[in-house]
Motif scaffolding. Structure first.
Motif, mmCIF file in Angstrom:
data_model
loop_
_atom_site.group_PDB
_atom_site.id
_atom_site.type_symbol
_atom_site.label_atom_id
_atom_site.label_comp_id
_atom_site.label_asym_id
_atom_site.label_seq_id
_atom_site.Cartn_x
_atom_site.Cartn_y
_atom_site.Cartn_z
ATOM 1 N N ASP A 1 -34.532 -24.246 30.742
ATOM 2 C CA ASP A 1 -35.791 -23.577 30.507
ATOM 3 C C ASP A 1 -35.855 -22.261 30.319
ATOM 4 O O ASP A 1 -36.498 -21.661 30.967
ATOM 5 N N PHE A 2 -34.672 -21.509 29.524
ATOM 6 C CA PHE A 2 -34.967 -20.144 29.575
ATOM 7 C C PHE A 2 -36.273 -19.571 29.072
ATOM 8 O O PHE A 2 -36.926 -20.018 28.266
ATOM 9 N N ARG A 3 -36.576 -18.487 29.857
ATOM 10 C CA ARG A 3 -38.046 -17.697 29.463
ATOM 11 C C ARG A 3 -37.744 -16.321 29.378
ATOM 12 O O ARG A 3 -37.671 -15.733 30.771
ATOM 13 N N PRO A 4 -37.857 -15.688 28.348
ATOM 14 C CA PRO A 4 -37.168 -14.459 28.283
ATOM 15 C C PRO A 4 -38.203 -13.445 29.196
ATOM 16 O O PRO A 4 -37.731 -12.533 29.690
ATOM 17 N N ASP A 5 -39.430 -13.825 29.329
ATOM 18 C CA ASP A 5 -40.433 -13.041 30.179
ATOM 19 C C ASP A 5 -39.883 -12.956 31.614
ATOM 20 O O ASP A 5 -40.529 -12.176 32.427
ATOM 21 N N TYR A 6 -39.077 -13.875 31.893
ATOM 22 C CA TYR A 6 -38.777 -13.814 33.421
ATOM 23 C C TYR A 6 -37.727 -12.631 33.668
ATOM 24 O O TYR A 6 -37.534 -12.302 34.728
ATOM 25 N N LEU A 7 -36.998 -12.352 32.695
ATOM 26 C CA LEU A 7 -36.200 -11.216 32.765
ATOM 27 C C LEU A 7 -36.894 -10.075 33.123
ATOM 28 O O LEU A 7 -36.168 -9.337 34.100
ATOM 29 N N LYS A 8 -38.191 -9.847 32.859
ATOM 30 C CA LYS A 8 -38.741 -8.672 33.072
ATOM 31 C C LYS A 8 -39.041 -8.532 34.702
ATOM 32 O O LYS A 8 -39.429 -7.396 35.106
ATOM 33 N N LEU A 9 -39.076 -9.468 35.277
ATOM 34 C CA LEU A 9 -39.367 -9.396 36.698
ATOM 35 C C LEU A 9 -38.373 -8.721 37.466
ATOM 36 O O LEU A 9 -38.628 -8.204 38.606
ATOM 37 N N GLY A 10 -37.276 -8.578 36.849
ATOM 38 C CA GLY A 10 -36.165 -7.860 37.405
ATOM 39 C C GLY A 10 -36.498 -6.498 37.601
ATOM 40 O O GLY A 10 -36.243 -5.557 38.452
ATOM 41 N N GLU A 11 -37.467 -5.774 36.671
ATOM 42 C CA GLU A 11 -37.852 -4.392 36.787
ATOM 43 C C GLU A 11 -38.780 -4.411 38.106
ATOM 44 O O GLU A 11 -38.888 -3.261 38.671
ATOM 45 N N LEU A 12 -39.678 -5.296 38.064
ATOM 46 C CA LEU A 12 -40.425 -5.241 39.288
ATOM 47 C C LEU A 12 -39.762 -5.145 40.601
ATOM 48 O O LEU A 12 -40.182 -4.479 41.556
ATOM 49 N N ARG A 13 -38.660 -6.044 40.786
ATOM 50 C CA ARG A 13 -37.932 -5.760 42.015
ATOM 51 C C ARG A 13 -37.257 -4.407 42.395
ATOM 52 O O ARG A 13 -37.274 -4.029 43.579
ATOM 53 N N GLU A 14 -36.879 -3.893 41.265
ATOM 54 C CA GLU A 14 -36.480 -2.416 41.294
ATOM 55 C C GLU A 14 -37.489 -1.491 41.731
ATOM 56 O O GLU A 14 -37.452 -0.600 42.322
ATOM 57 N N LYS A 15 -38.609 -1.741 41.184
ATOM 58 C CA LYS A 15 -39.846 -0.793 41.499
ATOM 59 C C LYS A 15 -40.527 -0.939 42.726
ATOM 60 O O LYS A 15 -40.825 0.208 43.411
ATOM 61 N N TYR A 16 -40.513 -2.026 43.356
ATOM 62 C CA TYR A 16 -41.119 -2.344 44.499
ATOM 63 C C TYR A 16 -40.072 -2.733 45.839
ATOM 64 O O TYR A 16 -40.014 -3.841 45.948
#
Ligand code: ADP
Ligand code: MG
Ligand code: ZN
Length: 443
Positions: free
Chosen positions: A157-172
């Motif tokens: 069930d790969f969802r490309p938008d899930y990949l962007k969540l990693g940026e949030l991890r780095e930011k907060y």
């Protein structure tokens, strides 16, 4: 009773934890020192792992990423019934509703305890400024990624938008993250940790894949004279039980087939020989499918010969045998399909009737798909599918502990099989059978 078990009762009405692992995960998440990865099978109570810790934090809310609005709705309904405020922000809401939720989130002490968001929504400007605000005013208890396997291209069930969540991890950096998924392969697990950029060391809580009540073996079809008789005996032996068992608790069996014709043929032949069996496949009318499933679930008919569409949502505890008439397409599928056996924890038997011509047919199909793939991504996925299939072939054609293949696939240590597969019980005869199989396959 300590504080946490107290709250478990108070908010969720559960007297105890569903498993030791659930309790450990909940305690670790409550401590909030590390990012936490939770991998447990569907139905084991992963939601509670973040919901209970979030309830212990006053004046804070958890942000939960979930892939589908339907899943989000289920979770919100469940929490609402428990009188816990859970909200979502999504494209399907009315402007008024959205405003109401945003107003609450911007207030000094929001009522909202859980904010459910799809990964697509997470990419919007509205959400980005919202999360900035929430973090700045220390209103966030946890950031949770549910169905975290969606971040992996190895998952289905790969969802490309899930990949962007990693940026949030780095930011907060200051907020602990929790990622949850059902039993994931080693590749998927690795992707979850790295793509979400979880902070190391990540605390991991994972149900081991080894199920010691399941006996696994492989039978080479070209080495037996009477295939149906062999299958029949396997099923009958596995199904043996006391006469006095209540009908709905009677032992049951599943025979997985690759084609619709096979399900019909096998069901007919087994029934003729005295084991009542029904066929189940996608070509049946819905009402017939339901009737078959019902007859099997209620213990009226002990055996179903089915295509892979059988099993979704089936949770009969007394399945004593799962036979595969031909090899599954990959280890994950085989683990899941055969794993429908022995849910009650009592001994059960999982067997593949392996046939090289069948194997060649699947081989051909998968190679064809690689050839037909249009984009490089598609091609890669088809190649991955082929690789997964090869592991399954090795499972059948190597003389190695069957449970070990699963453990490797899920990235675990060698399990203490202790004779719960044909290879560990009697490796020599497996070797002999395999040699015979190979000789006959060549001739
Ligand atoms: P998962 O996400 O792992 O598939 P869910 O979180 O949806 O599982 O939970 C499955 C079911 O287990 C739900 O009905 C939930 O209420 C129930 N459950 C969770 N924890 C407990 C518990 N400690 N005691 C009893 N039932 C529980
Ligand atoms: Mg879940
Ligand atoms: Zn073994």
């Amino acid at each position: 009773m300590d504080h946490i078990t107290d709250k478990l009762m108070q908010y969720f009405g559960h007297r105890k934890f569903k498993s030791e692992l659930q309790e450990q995960a909940i305690r670790a998440i409550t401590r909030g020192v590390h990012d936490v990865y939770v991998s447990m099978p569907t139905g084991s109570g992963k939601s509670l792992c973040f919901q209970l810790p979030a309830m212990l934090q006053d004046n804070k809310l958890a942000i939960v990423f979930s892939p589908l609005l339907a899943l989000i709705k289920d979770q919100i309904d469940h929490l609402t019934k428990l009188k816990i405020t859970a909200e979502s922000i999504n494209s399907k809401m009315s402007v008024k509703d959205k405003e109401r939720v945003l107003n609450d989130l911007h207030s000094m002490k929001p009522n909202t305890k859980f904010l459910y968001i799809t990964p697509e929504q997470a990419a919007t400007g509205t959400f980005k400024s919202l999360i900035d605000h929430l973090v700045k005013y220390k209103k966030v208890s946890y950031i949770v990624v549910d169905e975290a396997h969606c971040v992996s291209e190895w998952g289905h069930d790969f969802r490309p938008d899930y990949l962007k969540l990693g940026e949030l991890r780095e930011k907060y950096k200051s907020i602990p993250w929790v990622a949850l998924t059902a039993t994931a392969s080693a590749d998927v697990a690795k992707d979850i940790l790295s793509n979400l950029k979880l902070l190391q060391p990540v605390a991991k809580y994972k149900t081991p894949s080894f199920r010691k009540n399941l006996f696994y073996d492989v039978v080479y079809q070209n080495c037996i004279e009477d295939e149906i008789g062999h299958l029949m005996e396997f099923l009958k032996n596995s199904l043996k039980e006391d006469e006095n068992v209540k009908q709905k608790d009677k032992n049951a069996a599943i025979v997985y087939c690759r084609t619709r014709e096979q399900t019909e043929d096998l069901a007919n032949m087994l029934t003729k020989r005295g084991l009542q069996s029904l066929a189940y496949h996608g070509g049946l009318k819905t009402s017939d499918r339901i009737a078959v499933q019902e007859a099997w679930s209620s213990g009226v008919c002990p055996c179903v010969c089915a295509t892979l569409s059988f099993g979704m949502g089936v949770d009969k505890a007394t399945v004593r045998a799962v036979a595969h008439w031909g090899v599954s397409q990959n280890v994950a599928a085989y683990y899941q399909e055969s794993g429908r056996a022995g849910r009650d924890g009592k001994p059960a038997f999982c067997r593949i009737y392996y046939c090289r011509s069948e194997r060649n047919a699947v081989d051909f199909l998968l190679k064809n798909e690689i050839g037909r793939a249009k984009t490089p991504e598609q091609k890669q996925r088809c190649k991955n599918a082929y690789k997964s299939y090869e592991i399954m072939v090795k499972y059948c054609e190597d003389v190695r502990c069957r449970h070990l293949t699963f453990a490797e696939y899920f990235g675990e240590e060698r399990p203490a099989c202790g004779g719960r597969c044909d290879v560990c019980r009697d490796g020599r005869s497996v070797r002999r059978a395999l040699e015979q199989h190979s000789r006959r396959a060549l001739s």
